[in-house]
Design a protein around this motif. Structure first.
Motif, mmCIF file in Angstrom:
data_model
loop_
_atom_site.group_PDB
_atom_site.id
_atom_site.type_symbol
_atom_site.label_atom_id
_atom_site.label_comp_id
_atom_site.label_asym_id
_atom_site.label_seq_id
_atom_site.Cartn_x
_atom_site.Cartn_y
_atom_site.Cartn_z
ATOM 1 N N HIS A 95 -11.355 -9.376 64.198
ATOM 2 C CA HIS A 95 -11.321 -7.793 63.873
ATOM 3 C C HIS A 95 -10.562 -7.506 62.856
ATOM 4 C CE1 HIS A 95 -12.704 -3.988 64.746
ATOM 5 N NE2 HIS A 95 -11.137 -3.634 64.470
ATOM 6 N N LEU B 72 -8.422 -4.334 78.543
ATOM 7 C CA LEU B 72 -9.009 -5.543 79.486
ATOM 8 C C LEU B 72 -9.264 -4.775 81.082
ATOM 9 C CD1 LEU B 72 -8.188 -6.925 77.027
ATOM 10 C CD2 LEU B 72 -6.765 -8.257 78.452
ATOM 11 N N ILE C 147 -9.524 -10.780 68.361
ATOM 12 C CA ILE C 147 -8.591 -9.958 67.737
ATOM 13 C C ILE C 147 -8.362 -10.216 66.327
ATOM 14 C CG2 ILE C 147 -6.166 -8.934 67.781
ATOM 15 C CD1 ILE C 147 -6.269 -9.207 71.017
ATOM 16 N N HIS D 16 -11.975 -1.470 71.922
ATOM 17 C CA HIS D 16 -12.709 -2.568 72.340
ATOM 18 C C HIS D 16 -12.659 -2.776 73.737
ATOM 19 C CE1 HIS D 16 -12.516 -3.250 67.994
ATOM 20 N NE2 HIS D 16 -11.360 -2.935 68.051
ATOM 21 N N TYR E 247 -17.018 -6.193 75.589
ATOM 22 C CA TYR E 247 -17.064 -7.699 75.562
ATOM 23 C C TYR E 247 -17.077 -7.664 77.041
ATOM 24 C CZ TYR E 247 -15.442 -7.747 70.574
ATOM 25 O OH TYR E 247 -15.598 -7.452 69.246
ATOM 26 N N ILE F 67 -2.917 -4.158 73.184
ATOM 27 C CA ILE F 67 -3.661 -4.658 74.197
ATOM 28 C C ILE F 67 -3.154 -4.078 75.530
ATOM 29 C CG2 ILE F 67 -4.458 -6.602 75.636
ATOM 30 C CD1 ILE F 67 -3.434 -8.358 73.425
ATOM 31 N N TRP G 35 -7.500 -3.074 72.586
ATOM 32 C CA TRP G 35 -8.268 -4.107 73.159
ATOM 33 C C TRP G 35 -7.942 -3.767 74.821
ATOM 34 C CZ3 TRP G 35 -11.370 -7.349 70.557
ATOM 35 C CH2 TRP G 35 -11.205 -7.255 69.006
ATOM 36 N N SER H 132 -2.172 -3.443 66.558
ATOM 37 C CA SER H 132 -3.386 -3.949 67.683
ATOM 38 C C SER H 132 -2.650 -3.803 69.066
ATOM 39 C CB SER H 132 -3.730 -5.369 67.380
ATOM 40 O OG SER H 132 -4.106 -5.705 66.140
ATOM 41 N N VAL I 137 -12.807 -4.884 77.224
ATOM 42 C CA VAL I 137 -13.031 -6.193 77.514
ATOM 43 C C VAL I 137 -13.063 -6.357 79.391
ATOM 44 C CG1 VAL I 137 -12.394 -8.476 77.357
ATOM 45 C CG2 VAL I 137 -11.965 -6.906 75.477
ATOM 46 N N LEU J 274 -9.555 -13.730 73.549
ATOM 47 C CA LEU J 274 -8.887 -12.499 73.007
ATOM 48 C C LEU J 274 -8.412 -12.835 71.602
ATOM 49 C CD1 LEU J 274 -6.989 -10.432 75.495
ATOM 50 C CD2 LEU J 274 -8.937 -9.953 74.131
ATOM 51 N N ASP K 277 -5.683 -0.018 66.836
ATOM 52 C CA ASP K 277 -7.042 -0.880 67.479
ATOM 53 C C ASP K 277 -6.664 -1.201 69.122
ATOM 54 O OD1 ASP K 277 -9.477 -1.801 66.231
ATOM 55 O OD2 ASP K 277 -8.151 -2.228 64.537
#
Ligand code: PLP
Length: 481
Positions: free
Chosen positions: A476, A167, A473, A190, A458, A141, A165, A139, A192, A469, A163
């Motif tokens: 998911h 931001l 996270i 994803h 999001y 970020i 994320w 994952s 955000v 988060l 994956d």
């Protein structure tokens, strides 16, 4: 084999695969090579006519041991990374006609039209290669001031090992940049949008740090990042300094400088590293906008945090240039205790005043300037009027800084890094040129296409970011196992 250590001195030396997959060193430091490889005059001469991709192979081979990635695999990772670029030479260089000895290296031919594509196209492919081999998933970020997010999202989209994320501070990036993230329809990306970021992108980094400090969570969802803390970004960014120099210098050893719009100092840290490796760059010029932390560091010897100013060059609205700590490590004879103490001092007091000896060692060969929005806009307008060359606001910060310092620099060739395509900042271009309709140079088909697509993502308020988060996270990750 070249090993990597934390610039704060904690933990054990690791190989490059571990350093890149982990992103942060376990003590919260930044990974650095135990020793910098060096490049000789003869090597530079041999590399003089290499393409960007072939040069990338040579430079990266100095950092990546063949036992970790074979030559054939490294070639295909590089090829795959840059095959999506609009230009075969990846980062072409043009010469301005209205300013003497001024060259523009164009970083906006990747899929999301910014400098971040050059680093992330490679890094994401590399991370994917490592993960596929280990049969693992991560994952990721990343926080963005506008360009890292789109680039990370675009290269991660569809990769089964990752994956993302992504931001961003809602309302502090352009709509075009936001759409580059929110109109991708891959299930592993994803976006955000975070409301109420008083300090812009820097606020997001703080929330991310606390998630990394949550060991149970970090291990459960295999958390990492491809932000500019990742050594892989710095390593690949050294390549374009070699490339620019070799393309434009008539002979090895010629005086030549580079001028770089700077925020987190990832780009210039790589420039400093390339010079320490033996590239004969005369000056590295730090071009800041009104958020001038780096300018204070390089002109006064003070690392301090000040409130954010929103500017027309929003991608460099950054308050804390984390990669300075990485560069500084090499300027103080790799003394990790010093770095650790300074980073600690900054974390607790928000300010470090460097002693004279430290200041003169790191500032050597650097110049810096802080450029106003007015001057930036004027430069955009001037160059467009004089030679129909349209700069984006960040390239314009660099060209303006160069102009302001030309006397100090003297008359030799300077390459300004044009880090984004103007189509990402249409409102600024319209104001700068004082027009109602954008010229074709300020448009790009991918930006136009994104206007007609639904957005998904999001949103959350900054004060709930960490918890929100954590929840999203975790959910998911469980669902996709
Ligand atoms: C990220 C970025 C920069 C600054 O690079 P740093 O490595 O953060 O100094 C400059 N211009 C643009 C357009 C960017 O996206």
């Amino acid at each position: 084999m070249l090993k990597f250590v934390s610039n704060k001195g904690g933990g054990q030396p690791v190989d490059i695969e571990t350093a890149i997959l982990a992103c942060y060193a376990p003590d919260g430091g930044l990974y650095v090579p135990e020793a910098l490889p060096t490049v000789t005059y003869e090597q530079l001469t041999q590399w003089k006519h290499l393409s960007y991709k072939d040069l990338a192979f040579e430079v990266l081979s100095l950092f990546i041991d063949r036992s970790i990635i074979s030559a054939a695999d490294l070639v295909s990772i590089i090829d795959a990374a840059y095959s999506t670029f609009e230009k075969d030479d990846v980062i072409p260089i043009s010469k301005l006609s209205s300013r003497s000895d001024t060259y523009i290296m164009e970083f906006f031919y990747g899929s999301t039209l910014s400098f971040k594509d050059v680093g992330l196209a490679f890094l994401v492919n590399l991370v994917d290669y490592f993960l596929a081999r280990k049969e693992e998933r991560l994952s990721i970020i990343v926080a963005t001031t506008g360009d890292t997010g789109p680039a990370a999202a675009s290269y991660i989209a569809g990769k089964s090992t990752l994956d993302a994320w992504v931001l961003y501070p809602k309302g502090m990036i352009t709509e075009e940049q936001e759409r580059q993230m929110t109109t991708l329809h891959h299930r592993n990306v994803h976006p955000v949008g975070v409301y109420n970021c008083a300090d812009g992108g820097d606020d997001l980094d703080l929330a991310i740090s606390s998630l990394y400090d949550n060991r149970e969570f970090k291990e459960r969802v295999n958390l990492s990042s491809v932000n500019s803390i990742n050594w892989g970004r710095i390593m690949i960014q050294t390549v374009h300094y070699f490339y620019g120099y070799l393309q434009i210098a008539d002979s090895i050893g010629e005086e030549l400088s580079m001028c770089v719009p700077s925020g987190a100092f990832g780009n210039l840290c790589a420039g400093g590293v390339a010079r320490m490796m033996g590239l004969p760059v005369k000056y590295l010029i730090v071009a800041n906008n009104k958020n001038d932390c780096l300018h204070r560091i390089f002109s006064k010897g003070i690392f301090s945090k000040k409130p954010i100013h929103e500017t027309v060059s929003s991608a460099i609205d950054i308050l804390i240039p984390m990669n300075f700590w990485r560069y500084l490590y090499f300027c103080v004879d790799q003394d990790a205790t010093k770095i650790s103490n300074w980073m600690e001092e900054f974390a607790t007091t928000g300010r470090v005043d460097f002693d004279h000896e430290t200041f003169s060692s790191y500032a050597h060969g650097f110049l810096s300037a802080s450029v106003s929005d007015e001057a930036t806009m004027e430069t955009i307008n001037d160059l467009y009027e004089l030679e129909s060359y349209l700069l984006d606001p960040h390239a314009a910060v660099a060209v303006t800084a160069l102009e302001q310092m030309r006397e100090v620099i003297g008359h030799h060739k300077v390459i300004c890094l044009a880090t984004a395509h103007p189509s990402k900042f249409p409102a600024v271009i319209e104001t700068a040129l004082n027009v109602d309709a954008l010229p074709s140079e300020a448009k790009h088909p991918s930006i136009e296409a994104a206007k007609c697509l639904c957005q998904r993502g999001y949103t959350i308020d900054h004060k709930h970011l960490e918890g929100g988060l954590l929840h999203a996270i975790s959910n998911h990750w469980e669902q996709s196992q």
